[in-house]
Design a protein around this motif. Structure first.
Motif, PDB file in Angstrom:
ATOM      1  N   TYR A 199     -44.616  26.603  -5.064  1.00  0.00           N
ATOM      2  CA  TYR A 199     -43.916  26.009  -6.197  1.00  0.00           C
ATOM      3  C   TYR A 199     -42.728  25.240  -5.652  1.00  0.00           C
ATOM      4  CZ  TYR A 199     -40.640  25.522 -10.031  1.00  0.00           C
ATOM      5  OH  TYR A 199     -39.739  25.004 -10.931  1.00  0.00           O
ATOM      6  N   ASN A 200     -42.599  23.980  -6.028  1.00  0.00           N
ATOM      7  CA  ASN A 200     -41.476  23.151  -5.617  1.00  0.00           C
ATOM      8  C   ASN A 200     -40.828  22.560  -6.861  1.00  0.00           C
ATOM      9  OD1 ASN A 200     -41.965  23.451  -2.784  1.00  0.00           O
ATOM     10  ND2 ASN A 200     -43.634  21.973  -2.961  1.00  0.00           N
ATOM     11  N   GLY A 201     -39.620  23.008  -7.162  1.00  0.00           N
ATOM     12  CA  GLY A 201     -38.865  22.460  -8.277  1.00  0.00           C
ATOM     13  C   GLY A 201     -37.812  21.494  -7.779  1.00  0.00           C
ATOM     14  N   LYS A 202     -36.949  21.031  -8.664  1.00  0.00           N
ATOM     15  CA  LYS A 202     -35.931  20.057  -8.263  1.00  0.00           C
ATOM     16  C   LYS A 202     -34.834  20.696  -7.408  1.00  0.00           C
ATOM     17  CE  LYS A 202     -33.031  20.497 -12.405  1.00  0.00           C
ATOM     18  NZ  LYS A 202     -32.379  19.771 -13.524  1.00  0.00           N
ATOM     19  N   ASP A 203     -34.649  22.022  -7.518  1.00  0.00           N
ATOM     20  CA  ASP A 203     -33.593  22.682  -6.758  1.00  0.00           C
ATOM     21  C   ASP A 203     -34.041  24.028  -6.182  1.00  0.00           C
ATOM     22  OD1 ASP A 203     -33.770  24.202  -9.048  1.00  0.00           O
ATOM     23  OD2 ASP A 203     -31.650  24.045  -9.587  1.00  0.00           O
ATOM     24  N   ARG A 204     -35.353  24.236  -6.089  1.00  0.00           N
ATOM     25  CA  ARG A 204     -35.864  25.503  -5.558  1.00  0.00           C
ATOM     26  C   ARG A 204     -37.273  25.343  -5.016  1.00  0.00           C
ATOM     27  NH1 ARG A 204     -34.379  28.773 -10.536  1.00  0.00           N
ATOM     28  NH2 ARG A 204     -32.758  27.179 -10.400  1.00  0.00           N
ATOM     29  N   VAL A 205     -37.591  26.168  -4.016  1.00  0.00           N
ATOM     30  CA  VAL A 205     -38.921  26.167  -3.423  1.00  0.00           C
ATOM     31  C   VAL A 205     -39.383  27.616  -3.286  1.00  0.00           C
ATOM     32  CG1 VAL A 205     -38.676  23.990  -2.187  1.00  0.00           C
ATOM     33  CG2 VAL A 205     -37.946  26.109  -1.073  1.00  0.00           C
ATOM     34  N   ALA A 206     -40.675  27.831  -3.428  1.00  0.00           N
ATOM     35  CA  ALA A 206     -41.233  29.169  -3.294  1.00  0.00           C
ATOM     36  C   ALA A 206     -42.648  29.068  -2.766  1.00  0.00           C
ATOM     37  CB  ALA A 206     -41.219  29.904  -4.642  1.00  0.00           C
ATOM     38  N   ILE A 207     -43.055  30.067  -1.992  1.00  0.00           N
ATOM     39  CA  ILE A 207     -44.412  30.096  -1.463  1.00  0.00           C
ATOM     40  C   ILE A 207     -45.008  31.485  -1.646  1.00  0.00           C
ATOM     41  CG2 ILE A 207     -43.881  28.326   0.254  1.00  0.00           C
ATOM     42  CD1 ILE A 207     -43.893  30.542   2.373  1.00  0.00           C
ATOM     43  N   TRP A 208     -46.332  31.521  -1.581  1.00  0.00           N
ATOM     44  CA  TRP A 208     -47.113  32.763  -1.622  1.00  0.00           C
ATOM     45  C   TRP A 208     -48.138  32.639  -0.511  1.00  0.00           C
ATOM     46  CZ3 TRP A 208     -46.180  37.170  -4.104  1.00  0.00           C
ATOM     47  CH2 TRP A 208     -47.200  38.111  -4.270  1.00  0.00           C
ATOM     48  N   GLU A 209     -48.074  33.529   0.473  1.00  0.00           N
ATOM     49  CA  GLU A 209     -48.899  33.381   1.665  1.00  0.00           C
ATOM     50  C   GLU A 209     -49.369  34.728   2.184  1.00  0.00           C
ATOM     51  OE1 GLU A 209     -46.241  31.459   4.429  1.00  0.00           O
ATOM     52  OE2 GLU A 209     -45.347  33.351   5.043  1.00  0.00           O
ATOM     53  N   HIS A 210     -50.361  34.679   3.090  1.00  0.00           N
ATOM     54  CA  HIS A 210     -50.812  35.895   3.746  1.00  0.00           C
ATOM     55  C   HIS A 210     -49.730  36.410   4.694  1.00  0.00           C
ATOM     56  CE1 HIS A 210     -54.962  35.689   2.306  1.00  0.00           C
ATOM     57  NE2 HIS A 210     -54.925  34.382   2.549  1.00  0.00           N
ATOM     58  N   ALA A 211     -49.641  37.735   4.818  1.00  0.00           N
ATOM     59  CA  ALA A 211     -48.728  38.304   5.812  1.00  0.00           C
ATOM     60  C   ALA A 211     -49.045  37.673   7.159  1.00  0.00           C
ATOM     61  CB  ALA A 211     -48.886  39.819   5.856  1.00  0.00           C
ATOM     62  N   ALA A 226     -38.689  32.677  -1.300  1.00  0.00           N
ATOM     63  CA  ALA A 226     -38.110  31.612  -2.134  1.00  0.00           C
ATOM     64  C   ALA A 226     -36.680  31.312  -1.712  1.00  0.00           C
ATOM     65  CB  ALA A 226     -38.139  32.002  -3.607  1.00  0.00           C
ATOM     66  N   VAL A 227     -36.285  30.061  -1.922  1.00  0.00           N
ATOM     67  CA  VAL A 227     -34.900  29.595  -1.770  1.00  0.00           C
ATOM     68  C   VAL A 227     -34.536  28.818  -3.026  1.00  0.00           C
ATOM     69  CG1 VAL A 227     -33.400  27.970  -0.557  1.00  0.00           C
ATOM     70  CG2 VAL A 227     -34.843  29.525   0.746  1.00  0.00           C
ATOM     71  N   VAL A 228     -33.358  29.130  -3.586  1.00  0.00           N
ATOM     72  CA  VAL A 228     -32.859  28.441  -4.775  1.00  0.00           C
ATOM     73  C   VAL A 228     -31.482  27.876  -4.442  1.00  0.00           C
ATOM     74  CG1 VAL A 228     -32.176  28.674  -7.187  1.00  0.00           C
ATOM     75  CG2 VAL A 228     -34.127  29.985  -6.306  1.00  0.00           C
ATOM     76  N   MET A 229     -31.337  26.547  -4.566  1.00  0.00           N
ATOM     77  CA  MET A 229     -30.071  25.876  -4.264  1.00  0.00           C
ATOM     78  C   MET A 229     -29.699  24.996  -5.453  1.00  0.00           C
ATOM     79  SD  MET A 229     -29.104  23.186  -1.196  1.00  0.00           S
ATOM     80  CE  MET A 229     -29.469  24.282   0.170  1.00  0.00           C
ATOM     81  N   TRP A 273     -44.403  36.020  -8.991  1.00  0.00           N
ATOM     82  CA  TRP A 273     -43.312  35.646  -8.106  1.00  0.00           C
ATOM     83  C   TRP A 273     -42.668  34.335  -8.546  1.00  0.00           C
ATOM     84  CZ3 TRP A 273     -39.442  36.858  -5.609  1.00  0.00           C
ATOM     85  CH2 TRP A 273     -38.902  36.131  -4.520  1.00  0.00           C
ATOM     86  N   PHE A 274     -43.485  33.349  -8.860  1.00  0.00           N
ATOM     87  CA  PHE A 274     -42.927  32.055  -9.269  1.00  0.00           C
ATOM     88  C   PHE A 274     -42.159  32.176 -10.596  1.00  0.00           C
ATOM     89  CE2 PHE A 274     -46.651  29.858  -6.889  1.00  0.00           C
ATOM     90  CZ  PHE A 274     -46.043  30.157  -5.679  1.00  0.00           C
ATOM     91  N   ALA A 275     -42.597  33.077 -11.482  1.00  0.00           N
ATOM     92  CA  ALA A 275     -41.863  33.293 -12.736  1.00  0.00           C
ATOM     93  C   ALA A 275     -40.470  33.856 -12.448  1.00  0.00           C
ATOM     94  CB  ALA A 275     -42.640  34.229 -13.648  1.00  0.00           C
ATOM     95  N   VAL A 276     -40.365  34.762 -11.482  1.00  0.00           N
ATOM     96  CA  VAL A 276     -39.065  35.310 -11.077  1.00  0.00           C
ATOM     97  C   VAL A 276     -38.175  34.205 -10.522  1.00  0.00           C
ATOM     98  CG1 VAL A 276     -37.897  36.816  -9.413  1.00  0.00           C
ATOM     99  CG2 VAL A 276     -39.901  37.650 -10.663  1.00  0.00           C
ATOM    100  N   VAL A 277     -38.743  33.360  -9.666  1.00  0.00           N
ATOM    101  CA  VAL A 277     -37.976  32.278  -9.040  1.00  0.00           C
ATOM    102  C   VAL A 277     -37.496  31.280 -10.082  1.00  0.00           C
ATOM    103  CG1 VAL A 277     -38.109  30.366  -7.398  1.00  0.00           C
ATOM    104  CG2 VAL A 277     -39.206  32.542  -6.862  1.00  0.00           C
ATOM    105  N   LYS A 278     -38.343  30.936 -11.020  1.00  0.00           N
ATOM    106  CA  LYS A 278     -37.958  29.970 -12.055  1.00  0.00           C
ATOM    107  C   LYS A 278     -36.864  30.506 -12.969  1.00  0.00           C
ATOM    108  CE  LYS A 278     -42.589  27.890 -12.178  1.00  0.00           C
ATOM    109  NZ  LYS A 278     -43.817  27.715 -13.008  1.00  0.00           N
ATOM    110  N   SER A 279     -36.799  31.829 -13.118  1.00  0.00           N
ATOM    111  CA  SER A 279     -35.835  32.437 -14.035  1.00  0.00           C
ATOM    112  C   SER A 279     -34.440  32.589 -13.433  1.00  0.00           C
ATOM    113  CB  SER A 279     -36.330  33.817 -14.484  1.00  0.00           C
ATOM    114  OG  SER A 279     -36.285  34.751 -13.402  1.00  0.00           O
ATOM    115  N   LEU A 280     -34.304  32.412 -12.113  1.00  0.00           N
ATOM    116  CA  LEU A 280     -33.004  32.616 -11.462  1.00  0.00           C
ATOM    117  C   LEU A 280     -32.004  31.532 -11.862  1.00  0.00           C
ATOM    118  CD1 LEU A 280     -31.578  34.494  -9.392  1.00  0.00           C
ATOM    119  CD2 LEU A 280     -32.128  32.765  -7.683  1.00  0.00           C
TER     120      LEU A 280
END
Length: 280
Positions: A199-211, A226-229, A273-280
């Motif tokens: 997920y790539n937003g205007k001020d945040r990025v998040a990924i879901w990947e294999h260990a 995720a990183v939110v700036m 996970w992306f729902a958590v990131v979007k809600s921050l």
């Protein structure tokens, strides 16, 4: 007499309360190659120190997956000290080390981003200081000495706030620099491994990947990072990373938050996970 009884009762009540439960941890770990570890009831991370420079010099944050709300780092370092240096790569009931950093930002570090290229610090962190420490909150600063790159001289003081009950760790970067121009692009982000969703937003990025670390045993589960700036000027995918980028002047703070989760705990899907990131 009544006053004495009340005072005695007060002493007994205070004694019965005991010490507050400690829900955060942060410290240098010289017994394990100068790591700096920090965690709360949601996450556990470590940053590499001087002893590992060149082996390789790794600016990124390492994520220690866990599936519990208790502190796990001290137990894993105790295993290391006992000679079982690979023990915490196995799931012993509270999680495991299954994330690969190498030479990258890992799970949420930052770096100068010059000419659309990440320019990592020349060293790992070299010193630290604890600014505030209570059972529910710890604030600390990691210091990176000055290095030279692309005509710039750059130094970094990186301030972390770890709060119990908060899923994200909050960071304030203080980059001081001189160079060919008065501004510098700073990127905070995530290295991309075996990516499944992003997920790539205007001020945040998040990924879901294999260990990603399979050095000891086949990995289980998925990892979300995720990183939110909030003040980011853009987000980009570059140099194998998902990045939030901000242009600053010397000494201007760069504030952002980061976190990671393991699907074997309380977040099980990319959508959650992306729902958590979007809600921050």
């Amino acid at each position: 007499m009544k006053k004495i009884l009340f005072l005695a009762l007060g002493v007994l009540l205070l004694a019965s309360c005991g010490q507050p439960k400690v829900r955060v941890n942060a410290r240098e770990v010289p017994e394990r190659k100068d790591d700096f570890v920090f965690e709360n009831d949601f996450y556990c991370f470590r940053v590499y120190g001087k002893a590992l420079e060149g082996n390789p010099t790794a600016p990124g944050f390492d994520f220690w997956a866990k599936n519990c709300d208790t502190l796990v780092a001290e137990g894993r370092y105790a295993l290391y000290a006992s000679g079982s240096d690979q023990a915490y790569h196995h799931n012993l009931g509270n999680g495991k080390d299954c994330y690969k950093v190498a030479v990258s930002l890992g799970a949420g570090a930052s770096s100068p981003f010059i000419a659309d290229t990440l320019r990592f610090p020349a060293t790992n962190y070299r010193s630290s200081e604890i600014v505030e420490k209570t059972p529910d909150k710890v604030v600390f600063v990691l210091h990176y000495p000055e290095w030279e790159v692309c005509g710039y001289k750059i130094a970094l003081d990186k301030k972390f706030t770890v709060t119990a009950g908060r899923r994200f760790c909050d960071v304030e970067d203080n980059y001081t620099f001189s160079g060919p121009i008065e501004t510098l692009d700073i990127a905070a982000g995530i290295v991309r491994h075996d990516l499944v969703q992003e997920y790539n937003g205007k001020d945040r990025v998040a990924i879901w990947e294999h260990a990603s670390d399979q050095s000891v045993e086949p990995e289980e589960g998925m990892i979300g990072v995720a990183v939110v700036m909030p003040s980011a000027g853009s987000t980009v995918v570059k140099d194998g990373h998902s990045l939030c980028v901000k242009t600053i002047r010397s000494g201007e703070p760069v504030n952002y938050s980061f976190s990671a989760v393991w699907s074997e705990y309380d977040i099980h899907t990319a959508e959650e996970w992306f729902a958590v990131v979007k809600s921050l």
